[in-house]
Design a protein around this motif. Structure first.
Motif, PDB file in Angstrom:
ATOM      1  N   TYR A 161      -1.009   5.913 -10.011  1.00 47.83           N
ATOM      2  CA  TYR A 161      -1.634   6.598  -8.878  1.00 47.83           C
ATOM      3  C   TYR A 161      -0.933   6.227  -7.571  1.00 47.83           C
ATOM      4  O   TYR A 161      -0.620   7.098  -6.753  1.00 47.83           O
ATOM      5  CB  TYR A 161      -3.129   6.260  -8.796  1.00 47.83           C
ATOM      6  CG  TYR A 161      -3.811   7.058  -7.718  1.00 47.83           C
ATOM      7  CD1 TYR A 161      -4.301   8.326  -7.983  1.00 47.83           C
ATOM      8  CD2 TYR A 161      -3.927   6.569  -6.425  1.00 47.83           C
ATOM      9  CE1 TYR A 161      -4.902   9.087  -6.994  1.00 47.83           C
ATOM     10  CE2 TYR A 161      -4.515   7.313  -5.422  1.00 47.83           C
ATOM     11  CZ  TYR A 161      -5.003   8.571  -5.709  1.00 47.83           C
ATOM     12  OH  TYR A 161      -5.580   9.324  -4.724  1.00 47.83           O
ATOM     13  N   ASP A 162      -0.676   4.940  -7.386  1.00 48.56           N
ATOM     14  CA  ASP A 162      -0.039   4.482  -6.157  1.00 48.56           C
ATOM     15  C   ASP A 162       1.314   5.157  -5.954  1.00 48.56           C
ATOM     16  O   ASP A 162       1.627   5.632  -4.863  1.00 48.56           O
ATOM     17  CB  ASP A 162       0.129   2.962  -6.194  1.00 48.56           C
ATOM     18  CG  ASP A 162       0.735   2.431  -4.911  1.00 48.56           C
ATOM     19  OD1 ASP A 162       0.121   2.602  -3.841  1.00 48.56           O
ATOM     20  OD2 ASP A 162       1.841   1.847  -4.985  1.00 48.56           O
ATOM     21  N   ARG A 163       2.105   5.225  -7.003  1.00 47.37           N
ATOM     22  CA  ARG A 163       3.450   5.768  -6.884  1.00 47.37           C
ATOM     23  C   ARG A 163       3.503   7.293  -6.901  1.00 47.37           C
ATOM     24  O   ARG A 163       4.469   7.877  -6.434  1.00 47.37           O
ATOM     25  CB  ARG A 163       4.342   5.203  -7.983  1.00 47.37           C
ATOM     26  CG  ARG A 163       4.697   3.752  -7.769  1.00 47.37           C
ATOM     27  CD  ARG A 163       5.230   3.561  -6.326  1.00 47.37           C
ATOM     28  NE  ARG A 163       5.759   2.254  -6.099  1.00 47.37           N
ATOM     29  CZ  ARG A 163       7.045   1.948  -6.123  1.00 47.37           C
ATOM     30  NH1 ARG A 163       7.939   2.878  -6.376  1.00 47.37           N
ATOM     31  NH2 ARG A 163       7.430   0.732  -5.897  1.00 47.37           N
ATOM     32  N   LEU A 164       2.491   7.949  -7.446  1.00 45.33           N
ATOM     33  CA  LEU A 164       2.504   9.417  -7.513  1.00 45.33           C
ATOM     34  C   LEU A 164       1.676  10.083  -6.424  1.00 45.33           C
ATOM     35  O   LEU A 164       2.007  11.185  -5.987  1.00 45.33           O
ATOM     36  CB  LEU A 164       2.006   9.881  -8.882  1.00 45.33           C
ATOM     37  CG  LEU A 164       2.908   9.523 -10.064  1.00 45.33           C
ATOM     38  CD1 LEU A 164       2.230   9.900 -11.373  1.00 45.33           C
ATOM     39  CD2 LEU A 164       4.257  10.184  -9.939  1.00 45.33           C
ATOM     40  N   ALA A 165       0.588   9.443  -6.000  1.00 40.04           N
ATOM     41  CA  ALA A 165      -0.307  10.084  -5.045  1.00 40.04           C
ATOM     42  C   ALA A 165      -0.663   9.187  -3.868  1.00 40.04           C
ATOM     43  O   ALA A 165      -1.221   9.673  -2.883  1.00 40.04           O
ATOM     44  CB  ALA A 165      -1.593  10.522  -5.746  1.00 40.04           C
ATOM     45  N   GLY A 166      -0.380   7.913  -3.949  1.00 42.61           N
ATOM     46  CA  GLY A 166      -0.732   6.978  -2.890  1.00 42.61           C
ATOM     47  C   GLY A 166       0.215   7.056  -1.699  1.00 42.61           C
ATOM     48  O   GLY A 166       1.122   7.892  -1.639  1.00 42.61           O
ATOM     49  N   ALA A 167       0.007   6.156  -0.768  1.00 41.81           N
ATOM     50  CA  ALA A 167       0.790   6.154   0.470  1.00 41.81           C
ATOM     51  C   ALA A 167       2.299   6.092   0.242  1.00 41.81           C
ATOM     52  O   ALA A 167       3.044   6.810   0.913  1.00 41.81           O
ATOM     53  CB  ALA A 167       0.341   5.001   1.360  1.00 41.81           C
ATOM     54  N   PRO A 168       2.817   5.275  -0.694  1.00 36.09           N
ATOM     55  CA  PRO A 168       4.283   5.222  -0.840  1.00 36.09           C
ATOM     56  C   PRO A 168       4.874   6.356  -1.684  1.00 36.09           C
ATOM     57  O   PRO A 168       6.074   6.393  -1.910  1.00 36.09           O
ATOM     58  CB  PRO A 168       4.514   3.875  -1.524  1.00 36.09           C
ATOM     59  CG  PRO A 168       3.284   3.625  -2.313  1.00 36.09           C
ATOM     60  CD  PRO A 168       2.166   4.241  -1.495  1.00 36.09           C
ATOM     61  N   ALA A 169       4.040   7.280  -2.134  1.00 36.63           N
ATOM     62  CA  ALA A 169       4.506   8.314  -3.065  1.00 36.63           C
ATOM     63  C   ALA A 169       5.656   9.144  -2.500  1.00 36.63           C
ATOM     64  O   ALA A 169       6.567   9.506  -3.235  1.00 36.63           O
ATOM     65  CB  ALA A 169       3.353   9.220  -3.470  1.00 36.63           C
ATOM     66  N   THR A 170       5.625   9.443  -1.230  1.00 40.60           N
ATOM     67  CA  THR A 170       6.680  10.279  -0.668  1.00 40.60           C
ATOM     68  C   THR A 170       7.772   9.478   0.026  1.00 40.60           C
ATOM     69  O   THR A 170       8.843  10.009   0.301  1.00 40.60           O
ATOM     70  CB  THR A 170       6.097  11.286   0.349  1.00 40.60           C
ATOM     71  OG1 THR A 170       5.413  10.563   1.378  1.00 40.60           O
ATOM     72  CG2 THR A 170       5.151  12.258  -0.335  1.00 40.60           C
ATOM     73  N   SER A 171       7.529   8.209   0.285  1.00 36.77           N
ATOM     74  CA  SER A 171       8.509   7.429   1.033  1.00 36.77           C
ATOM     75  C   SER A 171       9.385   6.533   0.160  1.00 36.77           C
ATOM     76  O   SER A 171      10.412   6.057   0.622  1.00 36.77           O
ATOM     77  CB  SER A 171       7.809   6.574   2.097  1.00 36.77           C
ATOM     78  OG  SER A 171       6.910   5.664   1.482  1.00 36.77           O
ATOM     79  N   ARG A 172       8.970   6.312  -1.082  1.00 38.42           N
ATOM     80  CA  ARG A 172       9.768   5.455  -1.969  1.00 38.42           C
ATOM     81  C   ARG A 172      10.045   6.177  -3.277  1.00 38.42           C
ATOM     82  O   ARG A 172       9.149   6.826  -3.829  1.00 38.42           O
ATOM     83  CB  ARG A 172       9.022   4.155  -2.280  1.00 38.42           C
ATOM     84  CG  ARG A 172       8.835   3.280  -1.075  1.00 38.42           C
ATOM     85  CD  ARG A 172       8.392   1.884  -1.388  1.00 38.42           C
ATOM     86  NE  ARG A 172       7.504   1.744  -2.519  1.00 38.42           N
ATOM     87  CZ  ARG A 172       6.540   0.841  -2.601  1.00 38.42           C
ATOM     88  NH1 ARG A 172       6.334   0.014  -1.614  1.00 38.42           N
ATOM     89  NH2 ARG A 172       5.791   0.750  -3.668  1.00 38.42           N
ATOM     90  N   PRO A 173      11.258   6.039  -3.777  1.00 40.80           N
ATOM     91  CA  PRO A 173      11.547   6.665  -5.077  1.00 40.80           C
ATOM     92  C   PRO A 173      10.811   5.922  -6.191  1.00 40.80           C
ATOM     93  O   PRO A 173      10.397   4.775  -6.019  1.00 40.80           O
ATOM     94  CB  PRO A 173      13.062   6.504  -5.213  1.00 40.80           C
ATOM     95  CG  PRO A 173      13.402   5.329  -4.357  1.00 40.80           C
ATOM     96  CD  PRO A 173      12.392   5.333  -3.232  1.00 40.80           C
ATOM     97  N   ALA A 174      10.665   6.592  -7.311  1.00 43.49           N
ATOM     98  CA  ALA A 174      10.050   5.945  -8.469  1.00 43.49           C
ATOM     99  C   ALA A 174      10.896   4.736  -8.859  1.00 43.49           C
ATOM    100  O   ALA A 174      12.121   4.815  -8.851  1.00 43.49           O
ATOM    101  CB  ALA A 174       9.969   6.924  -9.639  1.00 43.49           C
ATOM    102  N   PRO A 175      10.250   3.620  -9.163  1.00 43.93           N
ATOM    103  CA  PRO A 175      11.035   2.452  -9.579  1.00 43.93           C
ATOM    104  C   PRO A 175      11.725   2.739 -10.901  1.00 43.93           C
ATOM    105  O   PRO A 175      11.224   3.471 -11.732  1.00 43.93           O
ATOM    106  CB  PRO A 175       9.972   1.349  -9.732  1.00 43.93           C
ATOM    107  CG  PRO A 175       8.685   2.067  -9.900  1.00 43.93           C
ATOM    108  CD  PRO A 175       8.823   3.386  -9.216  1.00 43.93           C
TER     109      PRO A 175
END
Length: 194
Positions: A161-175
């Protein structure tokens, strides 16, 4: 590979529709179009919108269990290090190629909190994934595999959820897998010790 049956085809198209347009965009007509089927096909198999949403829950559960089985067979072993590598690979898949399914799952889960008639299918779907996690953690030696599975599923959902919809979703690439593996290793150690 055999073609999916009509119900699976419709459920897959509905999942894609939810991922791209949200629940507001989930209509029988939109799913017919997404599936490349004649008008009225979706409503023939799933008469109501609730039935269509339920089909999404059950199809997502089926696909999740298939993902877990495939990734474990390809990458996993019965030791914690192999399991961590397998889970990291699976999480990476869900954050990249499987992204739409995860977004749809979150959207559909929220809908069930507002519509009690959908809750039973959501719980059935969720129990399938937890059952698989319980089996895997028991094989890794968890003394309380049910509780360990609850923790692992909650942690996994939180990360997704954090990586797909949370705050960093658009600013950080998927690890990538190399970033995810040590994190997963720590989480597995924690749930196995619980």
């Amino acid at each position: 590979m055999p073609l999916p049956d009509r119900r699976d085809l419709i459920a897959d198209a509905a999942i894609s529709t939810v991922a791209s347009a949200g629940l507001r965009g989930l209509t029988h007509r939109a799913v017919d179009t997404a599936a490349g089927l004649p008008a009225g096909s979706t409503s023939y198999y799933f008469r109501t919108r609730s039935a269509l949403i339920s089909a999404c829950y059950l199809r997502l559960a089926e696909l999740t269990v298939a993902d877990v089985d495939r990734w474990q067979a390809e990458h996993g072993g019965t030791d914690p290090d192999s399991a961590a590598e397998a889970l990291a690979a699976l999480l990476h898949h869900w954050l990249t190629a499987g992204r739409d399914r995860q977004l749809a799952r979150f959207e559909l889960s929220l809908e069930a909190t507002r519509r009690p008639e959908l809750r039973a299918d959501l719980e059935t779907a969720g129990l399938a994934a937890r059952s698989r996690a319980t089996t895997l953690l028991a094989a890794l030696g968890a003394s309380r595999p049910v509780q360990a599975a609850d923790l692992l599923v909650a942690w996994t959902d939180g990360l997704l959820y954090d990586r797909l919809a949370g705050a960093p979703a658009t600013s950080r690439p998927a690890p990538d897998v190399t970033e995810l593996t040590p994190v997963v290793r720590r989480m597995l150690a924690a749930v196995l010790a619980a």
